[in-house]
Enzyme design. Structure first.
Site, PDB file in Angstrom:
ATOM      1  N   GLU B  60      -0.028   6.858  13.776  1.00 26.23           N
ATOM      2  CA  GLU B  60      -1.280   6.813  13.247  1.00 26.23           C
ATOM      3  C   GLU B  60      -2.412   6.524  14.502  1.00 26.23           C
ATOM      4  OE1 GLU B  60       1.347   5.351  11.417  1.00 26.23           O
ATOM      5  OE2 GLU B  60       1.069   6.444   9.534  1.00 26.23           O
ATOM      6  N   HIS B 129      -0.231  -0.094  -0.494  1.00 28.89           N
ATOM      7  CA  HIS B 129      -0.595   1.202  -0.734  1.00 28.89           C
ATOM      8  C   HIS B 129      -1.787   1.734  -1.724  1.00 28.89           C
ATOM      9  CE1 HIS B 129       3.278   1.550   1.114  1.00 28.89           C
ATOM     10  NE2 HIS B 129       3.281   2.831   1.437  1.00 28.89           N
TER      11      HIS B 129
HETATM   12  C1  LIG Z   1       2.430   3.164   8.779  1.00 31.27           C
HETATM   13  C2  LIG Z   1       2.894   4.288   7.802  1.00 31.27           C
HETATM   14  N1  LIG Z   1       2.650   5.432   8.047  1.00 31.27           N
HETATM   15  C3  LIG Z   1       3.298   6.143   7.087  1.00 31.27           C
HETATM   16  C4  LIG Z   1       3.818   5.753   5.908  1.00 31.27           C
HETATM   17  C5  LIG Z   1       4.402   6.762   5.060  1.00 31.27           C
HETATM   18  N2  LIG Z   1       5.793   6.745   4.934  1.00 31.27           N
HETATM   19  C6  LIG Z   1       6.426   5.913   4.086  1.00 31.27           C
HETATM   20  S1  LIG Z   1       8.122   6.036   4.268  1.00 31.27           S
HETATM   21  C7  LIG Z   1       7.719   7.239   5.587  1.00 31.27           C
HETATM   22  C8  LIG Z   1       8.926   7.953   6.394  1.00 31.27           C
HETATM   23  C9  LIG Z   1       9.819   6.713   7.475  1.00 31.27           C
HETATM   24  O1  LIG Z   1      10.572   7.228   8.022  1.00 31.27           O
HETATM   25  P1  LIG Z   1      11.808   6.303   8.646  1.00 31.27           P
HETATM   26  O2  LIG Z   1      10.936   5.444   9.741  1.00 31.27           O
HETATM   27  O3  LIG Z   1      12.534   7.452   9.489  1.00 31.27           O
HETATM   28  O4  LIG Z   1      12.323   5.640   7.535  1.00 31.27           O
HETATM   29  P2  LIG Z   1      13.448   6.500   6.406  1.00 31.27           P
HETATM   30  O5  LIG Z   1      12.667   6.719   5.449  1.00 31.27           O
HETATM   31  O6  LIG Z   1      14.171   7.421   7.065  1.00 31.27           O
HETATM   32  O7  LIG Z   1      14.065   5.170   6.183  1.00 31.27           O
HETATM   33  C10 LIG Z   1       6.588   7.308   5.755  1.00 31.27           C
HETATM   34  C11 LIG Z   1       5.943   8.364   6.639  1.00 31.27           C
HETATM   35  C12 LIG Z   1       4.165   4.501   5.910  1.00 31.27           C
HETATM   36  N3  LIG Z   1       4.510   3.741   4.804  1.00 31.27           N
HETATM   37  N4  LIG Z   1       3.547   3.464   6.821  1.00 31.27           N
END
Ligand SMILES: Cc1ncc(C[n+]2csc(CCOP(=O)(O)OP(=O)(O)O)c2C)c(N)n1
Ligand SMILES: Cc1ncc(C[n+]2csc(CCOP(=O)(O)OP(=O)(O)O)c2C)c(N)n1
Ligand SMILES: [Mg+2]
Ligand SMILES: [Mg+2]
Lengths: 324, 323, 323, 324
Positions: B60, B129
């Site tokens: 971000e 959130h």
């Molecule tokens: C800083 C932030 N940006 C965006 C999100 C929204 N979000 C929640 S889970 C996710 C994906 C995360 O991907 P990854 O780190 O690969 O974890 P996974 O879901 O694969 O376990 C996103 C973009 C968030 N919670 N926090």
């Protein structure tokens, strides 16, 4: 510095380029020394971070750029600004806080920028300019322009998360941006060895899919060549490059820092490889060197006079400009 | 007039502005392929291509910084930060870069970017959130802050925000995306900096914005039955603040409550209340009050979550207590 | 009583607390070898070693996050962020992690950390090194915010902040480091959440904190010559806010101005003014006013920089206008 | 996945460890499936990110830890919590928002933590837990303790700046932290290839001076061994390790995401290498497997009942707890 490109690239470059580079190195050197004097006289305030000793990086890099290309600079930004073609009068006026300066006295040394020169600005936030540079490159892609962007920053900034993030995104989107890491081996007083477990900073590029090379930052021609290659690559749509230009400050972090923590032996070694002297050897012709130096001195004095005679920003007008 | 959902109105605004100006482009997480978490950007990748609808990694801070850079070279980026809570990751780029650029450059450059994001409680999404953080942007000179409550406003304000030359923080509300309302069939911009009297009234003024506008209108409907005639002013834009409309309203009614979902302490309500009392003290029958979120993070459990934000009953009681 | 500088008082507090509790440790940029940009941590590396006085890379977000983690395993980290402007880089860790942890864990864990930082204008450091951003922390439940104005308070409050079990944002002022004042020779804590009447008076109350306390006292001295007797209340701690002391004062004087250097719009002044009017409307002779920073970034040039923040004359005129 | 450690490590591990691992894998699998049911019934709200398919990473890693070691978890955190030894009743109560849950219903799935288990918490901010883990390790150093910390996070988080920053600092300070990168190849719907120009995520470690290795994340034994080695290294004071554990979600990003964007062929391949089945083959003894499964089912039903019978948090008490 294992994979550092040729220590002092003697190969011929167009003479006009060599002269331009020397002019910018010399102008930066003299400008910084003059600023330090003015600072001691109280005519410059706030922070002043001299670029002394690092002049070849900006001069070499900017010589590889066209006027329409962009740069993003740092708190140690005078060299970038001069090498991008700044009017020393407007620079000096800004740094002394005058209404006639590039930023009308609002920015100062740490925030100097010039729309006309496509200089997007110095920055008071270490690393703050890196994503801005990547974004400018993104904007160029959206506009389908052919400019490239050079982001100047130093070793300290390379440990900030925005560097990794921006490198990564520049790689994905194949952005026309060149990450010019001026490794002067210190962040304030912290030597780079104490700030990372791996001093191969160019090596961070490949970790994010961006080619990284290492050059002698005191050799402007080496920097020029590397930048030229990276710019061509960018213009071909092949994406970003990371260039680590190794260099060293000739003094402390800012004008009031004696830099006593700097390793004196190392400092001496680097001073022995002074970018001004190196570039003089490359230009070689003493007449041309003298002509350049003469012009710079005149320009510089004119700049100091211009700044001195310029008015301070008007308080009432300043307040009236504040929006609701 | 067409009936549409808030999220559809936002999408229409993006679509029209992208159509109109090739320099408008979008960046954010899963906004392209997937059309965004709240489906606001659905279909835009297909229409405008990957050059202008860009999926980003979870970075971000830097992609917001990239928006600043893109704006400086003449584009009009619209970045999406999934939750305003995550905007805490981009504060440096917003506060120190976007908001400051015009000023520190002495007016040489402008940063015409929009940061779209979304806030508020109500879905059991817990403390990271569900926040309402507009006060943090409201305090920073150089930013505009927009918080629409209806589809028409969402549509018209987003268009204005994109055309505006300053950085705009555009905060949607997660409980509004599926709400429906009329939106002009023809192109219609809503100017930034203009509040709207969503319901005229004589006895007291409720000053509010975003989702709480709906709650205030509900409260006004309840109070109407009791013979209390409440004016509901929807700020729509927090900065620039439409002080003129506010002052005119409270001078007419003599009583006001600022209602917002964000925590009361340090919320914009205090600022607005103080301002109104400074400017219209003699026209007021009493202090301008605040009904606002409790000074607590938002919990996961729905029952206690609900207790954290103002309810219709609370607003009704507040007005009753003052008239 | 010993005379010492504000920065020496801070150093003494750190030193005593590190001596007292081996779990207190420091992290920040150039705080160890170099003793910190403002020399607050000078000598502590030599005394406590590199394990407890840690120089960091320029990675504010993560070393602040590290403080959260260290606090969770029982340490009491004190991190230094060189300028409060740079605290924008750590908002996620402060707002979403430190401030929320106790709450989201249902009270299982506490985050006893201190974030020391420094703000304010006055040295020609321009827009990214001169902000006053306390309002951003003030709005976030779960944080305490401390802003001392004197060496004695700096000393006593920093000690309390370190011993406090909640995350404390401790904001110093760059123009105060070299100011001198008496500090008790014996150990003396100043409790968080207690304002201090720095000068009693009957005619009006100036509510202020940090560097502006000095300006208010100067203004009071000027006004005294005109026979106007002003009370100066130094908040010292913004959260928890000492509403009792404030209410008692304004009830006595009937008039109040909140004075701060931060931008007026959305500054804590509005919140405090609104609160006092809600609670003490009938005891007031008029609205609680605000004298605060202009709604602009801070420029480099000293002359116009000065015009951005409240001056003694402005405070004097404000009081004169109200009594 | 070039330098991935042995595809399915068959070498003997202590039986007790194998059984513990299987218990945790199976318990996680069943717990997640039960949560999805409860979600459909409206008894769980908010976000629910199942760990289905990835169970072996948490189970393998936690089996290498001692009770006093710490973990930091993510939004997809049930597996971490179970494998660290959670009481399923308190977990289920939390996830259904009850006053008896680990966090008294305030945290929910995305924020579950347990002081008693030295589980420092799941996190709703992607990457948010990484510096917290490094900091916990720093705290351990300050306290001169001998615990290690495991930071779980996934590929998406590895593109966030805090990962680079924390990796770098962990390297400098030789912190006893293990960065466990659960590469499930997606961040929501974004495949890792679209989120970085270099998919060798383990390779980012060396760029910051931290050793990085790659293991088969569906093979709990491989994860266990790698974690054990990293933990021993950490306890010897040699610092952090980065482990990339390759794995795959068995479904969408969260309970309401059908995951249609996932490559069906890849999904099938990964499902064919189900961590439950792999671990069953390693445990081998059907009687022991059945015994474990029987106990887990009973525990799980008890947990669901406990949660169902538990009270909601009291509103008045909640409000009364809010400090001034
Ligand atoms: C800083 C932030 N940006 C965006 C999100 C929204 N979000 C929640 S889970 C996710 C994906 C995360 O991907 P990854 O780190 O690969 O974890 P996974 O879901 O694969 O376990 C996103 C973009 C968030 N919670 N926090
Ligand atoms: C985000 C941030 N942190 C800290 C500082 C304070 N600071 C100013 S310059 C500097 C050192 C920067 O080091 P480096 O990036 O190597 O640049 P150099 O000074 O060597 O050119 C620091 C820490 C800052 N301006 N911004
Ligand atoms: Mg450096
Ligand atoms: Mg993932």
């Amino acid at each position: 510095m294992a994979n550092m490109v040729a220590e002092e690239e003697k190969a011929t470059i167009p003479e006009a380029v060599a002269l331009e580079i020397y002019r910018n190195i010399y102008a930066t050197r003299r400008f910084e020394l003059r600023c330090i004097e003015l600072y001691r006289q109280g005519r410059i305030r706030g922070y002043l971070h001299p670029y002394l000793g690092e002049e070849a990086v900006a001069a070499g890099a900017c010589a590889a750029l066209r006027p329409q290309d962009y740069i993003v600079s740092t708190h140690r930004g005078h060299g970038h600004c001069i090498s991008k073609g700044a009017d020393l009068r407007l620079m000096m006026a800004e740094i002394t806080g005058k209404a006639t300066g590039y930023c009308r006295g609002r920015g100062g040394s740490m925030h100097i920028s010039s729309k006309q020169l496509n200089h997007l600005g110095a920055n008071g936030i270490v690393g703050g300019g890196i994503p801005i540079a990547a974004g400018a490159a993104m904007g160029i892609k959206v506009r389908q322009g052919d400019q490239v962007v050079v982001a100047f920053f130093s070793d300290g900034a390379s440990n900030n998360g925005v560097f990794a993030e921006s490198l990564n995104m520049a790689g994905i989107y194949r952005l026309p941006v060149i990450f010019m890491l001026e490794n002067n081996h210190y962040a304030v007083s912290t030597p780079i060895e104490c700030a990372t477990g791996c001093c191969d900073l160019a090596g961070r590029g490949p970790a994010y899919g961006v080619p990284g090379i290492c050059v002698d930052g005191n050799d402007a021609v080496a920097v020029y060549r590397a930048t030229l290659r990276a710019a061509e690559r960018a213009r071909r749509g092949e994406g970003p490059s990371l260039i680590e230009a190794n260099t060293f400050r000739h003094g402390g972090h800012h004008v009031n820092d004696p830099g006593l923590y700097m390793d004196p032996k190392l400092l001496q070694e680097w001073k022995a490889r002074d970018p001004v002297a190196i570039m003089q050897r490359i230009v070689a012709d003493p007449v041309k060197i003298q002509a350049i130096e003469g012009r710079v001195e005149a320009e510089l004095e004119a700049a100091v006079d211009f700044a001195a005679e310029s008015p301070e920003p008007d308080v009432a007008a300043f307040l009236a400009e504040i929006p609701d | 007039m067409a009936e549409m959902m808030y999220r559809e109105a936002l999408r229409r605004a993006l679509d029209e502005e992208m159509q109109r100006d090739p320099l408008v482009f979008l960046m954010g997480e899963t906004i392209a392929e997937r059309g965004g978490s709240y489906k606001v950007t659905e279909g835009l990748l297909q229409k405008y291509g990957a050059r202008r609808v860009v999926d980003t990694p979870i970075a971000e801070a830097s992609f917001t910084g990239m928006a600043v850079g893109a704006a400086l070279v003449g584009c009009r980026p619209v970045v999406e930060i999934l939750f305003v809570d995550f905007a805490m990751l981009v504060m440096d780029q917003i506060v120190n870069q976007a908001a400051k650029y015009e000023f520190i450059s002495g007016g040489q450059g402008k940063v015409p970017m929009v940061l779209r994001t979304q806030g508020g409680a109500g879905n059991g999404l817990a403390a990271q959130h569900s926040q309402s953080l507009e006060a943090l942007f409201y305090h920073i000179p150089g930013l505009k802050v927009v918080m629409p409550s209806t589809p028409a406003d969402a549509y018209g304000l987003l268009k204005s925000a994109i055309r505006d030359d300053d950085p705009v923080v555009f905060i949607e509300h997660k409980l509004l995306y599926m709400t429906r309302g009329p939106v002009p069939a023809q192109e219609a911009l809503v100017p930034l900096g203009k509040a709207e009297i969503k319901r005229p009234g004589r006895d007291a003024t409720l000053i509010t914005y975003s989702y709480m506008t709906l709650k205030c209108l509900e409260a006004a409907a309840v109070l109407e039955k009791e013979g209390i005639d409440v004016e509901v002013v929807d700020l729509r834009t927090l900065t620039p603040l439409d002080t003129q409309t506010l002052l005119a309203s409270v001078r007419r009614t003599g009583r006001a409550i600022v209602v917002h979902e964000a925590c009361k302490r340090g919320g914009v309500g205090g600022d607005i209340a103080a301002l109104l009392m400074e400017e219209a003290y003699d026209d007021l029958d009493g202090p301008v009050l605040r009904i606002a979120g409790r000074n607590t993070p938002i919990p996961y459990n729905l029952t206690i979550e609900k207790a954290c934000v103002p309810s219709v009953q609370e607003i009704v009681a507040g007005v009753r207590g003052m008239v």
